[in-house]
Design a protein around this motif. Structure first.
Motif, PDB file in Angstrom:
ATOM      1  N   SER A 167       0.824  -1.208   0.000  1.00  0.00           N
ATOM      2  CA  SER A 167       0.000   0.000   0.000  1.00  0.00           C
ATOM      3  C   SER A 167       0.856   1.255   0.000  1.00  0.00           C
ATOM      4  O   SER A 167       0.557   2.232  -0.698  1.00  0.00           O
ATOM      5  CB  SER A 167      -0.935   0.007   1.213  1.00  0.00           C
ATOM      6  OG  SER A 167      -1.905  -1.004   1.113  1.00  0.00           O
ATOM      7  N   ARG A 168       1.934   1.232   0.777  1.00  0.00           N
ATOM      8  CA  ARG A 168       2.836   2.394   0.804  1.00  0.00           C
ATOM      9  C   ARG A 168       3.487   2.606  -0.567  1.00  0.00           C
ATOM     10  O   ARG A 168       3.651   3.746  -1.013  1.00  0.00           O
ATOM     11  CB  ARG A 168       3.909   2.209   1.879  1.00  0.00           C
ATOM     12  CG  ARG A 168       3.368   2.220   3.310  1.00  0.00           C
ATOM     13  CD  ARG A 168       4.476   2.454   4.321  1.00  0.00           C
ATOM     14  NE  ARG A 168       5.488   1.404   4.306  1.00  0.00           N
ATOM     15  CZ  ARG A 168       5.415   0.288   5.032  1.00  0.00           C
ATOM     16  NH1 ARG A 168       4.360   0.065   5.821  1.00  0.00           N
ATOM     17  NH2 ARG A 168       6.379  -0.608   4.991  1.00  0.00           N
ATOM     18  N   GLU A 185      -7.351 -12.398  -0.082  1.00  0.00           N
ATOM     19  CA  GLU A 185      -6.433 -11.296  -0.359  1.00  0.00           C
ATOM     20  C   GLU A 185      -7.000 -10.340  -1.411  1.00  0.00           C
ATOM     21  O   GLU A 185      -6.470  -9.249  -1.602  1.00  0.00           O
ATOM     22  CB  GLU A 185      -5.065 -11.835  -0.780  1.00  0.00           C
ATOM     23  CG  GLU A 185      -4.381 -12.609   0.343  1.00  0.00           C
ATOM     24  CD  GLU A 185      -2.886 -12.774   0.142  1.00  0.00           C
ATOM     25  OE1 GLU A 185      -2.471 -13.035  -0.997  1.00  0.00           O
ATOM     26  OE2 GLU A 185      -2.149 -12.642   1.137  1.00  0.00           O
ATOM     27  N   ALA A 186      -8.064 -10.758  -2.086  1.00  0.00           N
ATOM     28  CA  ALA A 186      -8.701  -9.869  -3.061  1.00  0.00           C
ATOM     29  C   ALA A 186      -9.141  -8.569  -2.409  1.00  0.00           C
ATOM     30  O   ALA A 186      -9.072  -7.495  -3.021  1.00  0.00           O
ATOM     31  CB  ALA A 186      -9.904 -10.564  -3.703  1.00  0.00           C
ATOM     32  N   MET A 187      -9.592  -8.648  -1.158  1.00  0.00           N
ATOM     33  CA  MET A 187     -10.127  -7.463  -0.488  1.00  0.00           C
ATOM     34  C   MET A 187      -9.039  -6.465  -0.116  1.00  0.00           C
ATOM     35  O   MET A 187      -9.341  -5.334   0.280  1.00  0.00           O
ATOM     36  CB  MET A 187     -10.913  -7.878   0.761  1.00  0.00           C
ATOM     37  CG  MET A 187     -12.060  -8.835   0.488  1.00  0.00           C
ATOM     38  SD  MET A 187     -13.178  -8.291  -0.843  1.00  0.00           S
ATOM     39  CE  MET A 187     -13.862  -6.788  -0.128  1.00  0.00           C
ATOM     40  N   ARG A 188      -7.781  -6.837  -0.245  1.00  0.00           N
ATOM     41  CA  ARG A 188      -6.681  -5.923   0.036  1.00  0.00           C
ATOM     42  C   ARG A 188      -6.263  -5.152  -1.220  1.00  0.00           C
ATOM     43  O   ARG A 188      -5.401  -4.280  -1.151  1.00  0.00           O
ATOM     44  CB  ARG A 188      -5.474  -6.690   0.587  1.00  0.00           C
ATOM     45  CG  ARG A 188      -5.733  -7.394   1.916  1.00  0.00           C
ATOM     46  CD  ARG A 188      -4.477  -8.126   2.364  1.00  0.00           C
ATOM     47  NE  ARG A 188      -4.638  -8.842   3.607  1.00  0.00           N
ATOM     48  CZ  ARG A 188      -4.423  -8.348   4.809  1.00  0.00           C
ATOM     49  NH1 ARG A 188      -4.029  -7.085   4.930  1.00  0.00           N
ATOM     50  NH2 ARG A 188      -4.584  -9.080   5.892  1.00  0.00           N
ATOM     51  N   CYS A 189      -6.841  -5.502  -2.365  1.00  0.00           N
ATOM     52  CA  CYS A 189      -6.445  -4.915  -3.644  1.00  0.00           C
ATOM     53  C   CYS A 189      -7.381  -3.781  -4.051  1.00  0.00           C
ATOM     54  O   CYS A 189      -8.511  -3.688  -3.572  1.00  0.00           O
ATOM     55  CB  CYS A 189      -6.450  -5.992  -4.736  1.00  0.00           C
ATOM     56  SG  CYS A 189      -5.396  -7.429  -4.374  1.00  0.00           S
ATOM     57  N   GLN A 203     -12.287  -8.086 -14.691  1.00  0.00           N
ATOM     58  CA  GLN A 203     -11.428  -7.124 -14.004  1.00  0.00           C
ATOM     59  C   GLN A 203     -12.342  -6.115 -13.331  1.00  0.00           C
ATOM     60  O   GLN A 203     -13.142  -5.453 -13.994  1.00  0.00           O
ATOM     61  CB  GLN A 203     -10.487  -6.420 -14.985  1.00  0.00           C
ATOM     62  CG  GLN A 203      -9.599  -5.373 -14.313  1.00  0.00           C
ATOM     63  CD  GLN A 203      -8.645  -4.693 -15.291  1.00  0.00           C
ATOM     64  OE1 GLN A 203      -8.738  -4.891 -16.495  1.00  0.00           O
ATOM     65  NE2 GLN A 203      -7.732  -3.902 -14.774  1.00  0.00           N
ATOM     66  N   MET A 204     -12.242  -6.002 -12.029  1.00  0.00           N
ATOM     67  CA  MET A 204     -13.172  -5.151 -11.285  1.00  0.00           C
ATOM     68  C   MET A 204     -12.601  -4.844  -9.910  1.00  0.00           C
ATOM     69  O   MET A 204     -11.579  -5.411  -9.502  1.00  0.00           O
ATOM     70  CB  MET A 204     -14.523  -5.862 -11.126  1.00  0.00           C
ATOM     71  CG  MET A 204     -14.465  -7.115 -10.270  1.00  0.00           C
ATOM     72  SD  MET A 204     -15.899  -8.190 -10.497  1.00  0.00           S
ATOM     73  CE  MET A 204     -15.481  -8.930 -12.077  1.00  0.00           C
ATOM     74  N   THR A 205     -13.260  -3.930  -9.208  1.00  0.00           N
ATOM     75  CA  THR A 205     -12.883  -3.679  -7.826  1.00  0.00           C
ATOM     76  C   THR A 205     -13.416  -4.826  -6.966  1.00  0.00           C
ATOM     77  O   THR A 205     -14.409  -5.477  -7.330  1.00  0.00           O
ATOM     78  CB  THR A 205     -13.465  -2.358  -7.319  1.00  0.00           C
ATOM     79  OG1 THR A 205     -14.896  -2.461  -7.284  1.00  0.00           O
ATOM     80  CG2 THR A 205     -13.055  -1.193  -8.218  1.00  0.00           C
ATOM     81  N   PRO A 206     -12.787  -5.093  -5.819  1.00  0.00           N
ATOM     82  CA  PRO A 206     -13.310  -6.129  -4.919  1.00  0.00           C
ATOM     83  C   PRO A 206     -14.748  -5.839  -4.496  1.00  0.00           C
ATOM     84  O   PRO A 206     -15.567  -6.757  -4.370  1.00  0.00           O
ATOM     85  CB  PRO A 206     -12.357  -6.082  -3.725  1.00  0.00           C
ATOM     86  CG  PRO A 206     -11.114  -5.477  -4.247  1.00  0.00           C
ATOM     87  CD  PRO A 206     -11.540  -4.513  -5.307  1.00  0.00           C
ATOM     88  N   PRO A 242      -8.394   4.264  -4.488  1.00  0.00           N
ATOM     89  CA  PRO A 242      -7.430   3.269  -4.032  1.00  0.00           C
ATOM     90  C   PRO A 242      -7.408   3.167  -2.519  1.00  0.00           C
ATOM     91  O   PRO A 242      -7.550   4.165  -1.815  1.00  0.00           O
ATOM     92  CB  PRO A 242      -6.098   3.808  -4.581  1.00  0.00           C
ATOM     93  CG  PRO A 242      -6.490   4.602  -5.790  1.00  0.00           C
ATOM     94  CD  PRO A 242      -7.808   5.234  -5.426  1.00  0.00           C
ATOM     95  N   LYS A 243      -7.220   1.972  -2.018  1.00  0.00           N
ATOM     96  CA  LYS A 243      -7.297   1.737  -0.573  1.00  0.00           C
ATOM     97  C   LYS A 243      -6.276   2.539   0.204  1.00  0.00           C
ATOM     98  O   LYS A 243      -6.551   3.032   1.292  1.00  0.00           O
ATOM     99  CB  LYS A 243      -7.157   0.241  -0.293  1.00  0.00           C
ATOM    100  CG  LYS A 243      -8.388  -0.545  -0.740  1.00  0.00           C
ATOM    101  CD  LYS A 243      -8.221  -2.018  -0.474  1.00  0.00           C
ATOM    102  CE  LYS A 243      -9.536  -2.751  -0.685  1.00  0.00           C
ATOM    103  NZ  LYS A 243     -10.169  -2.496  -1.988  1.00  0.00           N
ATOM    104  N   HIS A 244      -5.072   2.702  -0.343  1.00  0.00           N
ATOM    105  CA  HIS A 244      -4.067   3.483   0.373  1.00  0.00           C
ATOM    106  C   HIS A 244      -4.477   4.948   0.456  1.00  0.00           C
ATOM    107  O   HIS A 244      -4.215   5.626   1.445  1.00  0.00           O
ATOM    108  CB  HIS A 244      -2.697   3.337  -0.295  1.00  0.00           C
ATOM    109  CG  HIS A 244      -2.666   3.757  -1.737  1.00  0.00           C
ATOM    110  ND1 HIS A 244      -2.564   5.066  -2.132  1.00  0.00           N
ATOM    111  CD2 HIS A 244      -2.731   3.019  -2.869  1.00  0.00           C
ATOM    112  CE1 HIS A 244      -2.559   5.129  -3.447  1.00  0.00           C
ATOM    113  NE2 HIS A 244      -2.657   3.910  -3.928  1.00  0.00           N
TER     114      HIS A 244
END
Length: 253
Positions: A167-168, A185-189, A203-206, A242-244
């Motif tokens: 993420s960093r 681990e999909a939910m971390r993407c 191809q999509m968001t979680p 984006p999650k970050h």
């Protein structure tokens, strides 16, 4: 990638696979063992002979000499020599790539390896060995880093540490493509590429994956997507944060 086809003998390994990458995102390549994930990653890097379609990376054919310092690659097997220290391992690959000594220090700091610089690779934990491989992949400040199952075999704490590091890195604008057969681990993407038997299901968001299937967990969502025959719907990048970036803004990803 457009309509990418890879054959191995009479076997069809990748069948008409197409997707796009974007900077500043963690893109998860998810699918069971044997689905063609490593072959697809090698195609991006340019180490794979393709049978059809096109593999274009940063405006150039995959594997073009101009991409050597723009695409980093971390294989499943840790790229380390047991009888060398952490710093010696990274310095060895830096010399091959024509990088300066300062680059060695930079990637060690980025991957939190500075305090481990004098330890022999044989004395490192699995997570630390993966960090060394990641540091090597980051030499030269690439635009895209390909990570082939970097968290396999690691305990939950070490896996969480690596994902925090990913993420960093994404927050700096780097595009990371991370493969895994662990659906959670999909939910971390930020986005996921779902691969099964050489075919890209979507191809999509979680979040879109979970919403579109109505499943309670990523594994059930993957099964539901298989039953539905996949989806051609592209990811909605305008609506996706984006999650970050969400974490930095204090939002829920």
């Amino acid at each position: 990638m457009q309509r990418l086809v890879v054959r191995r003998g009479r076997s069809l390994v990748l069948d008409q696979v197409g997707f796009q990458l974007a900077p500043g995102l963690i893109i998860g390549l998810l699918g069971p063992s044997g689905s063609g994930k490593s072959t697809l990653l090698r195609s991006i890097v340019g180490n794979q002979i393709i049978s059809g379609g096109t593999a274009t990376v940063l405006g150039q054919p995959a594997g073009h000499k101009s991409l050597r310092h723009r695409v980093g690659y971390m294989t499943q097997a840790a790229s380390v020599y047991d009888d060398l220290s952490v710093k010696q391992n990274i310095a060895y690959f830096a010399k091959i790539l024509g990088q300066r000594a300062a680059e060695v220090e930079r990637v060690m700091e980025t991957t939190d390896l500075t305090d481990q610089s004098d330890r022999l690779a044989m004395d490192l934990s699995g997570g630390q060995r993966n960090r060394v491989s990641l540091a090597i992949a980051l030499l030269g400040s690439p635009d895209i880093v390909i990570l082939d199952e970097p968290t396999v075999g690691l305990d939950p704490v070490l896996r969480a540490d690596l994902w925090a590091m990913f993420s960093r890195l994404a927050a700096t604008g780097l595009c990371l493509v991370v493969s895994s057969h662990v659906m959670d681990e999909a939910m971390r993407c930020d986005e996921v590429l779902l691969l099964r038997e050489g075919k890209l299901l979507g191809q999509m968001t979680p979040e879109a994956l979970m919403e579109s299937t109505g499943a309670q967990n990523p594994e059930d969502a993957f099964v539901a997507l298989i039953a539905a025959g996949g989806t051609a719907q592209p990811p909605s990048r305008k609506a996706s944060v984006p999650k970050h970036r969400a974490a930095a803004e204090g939002k829920q990803p």
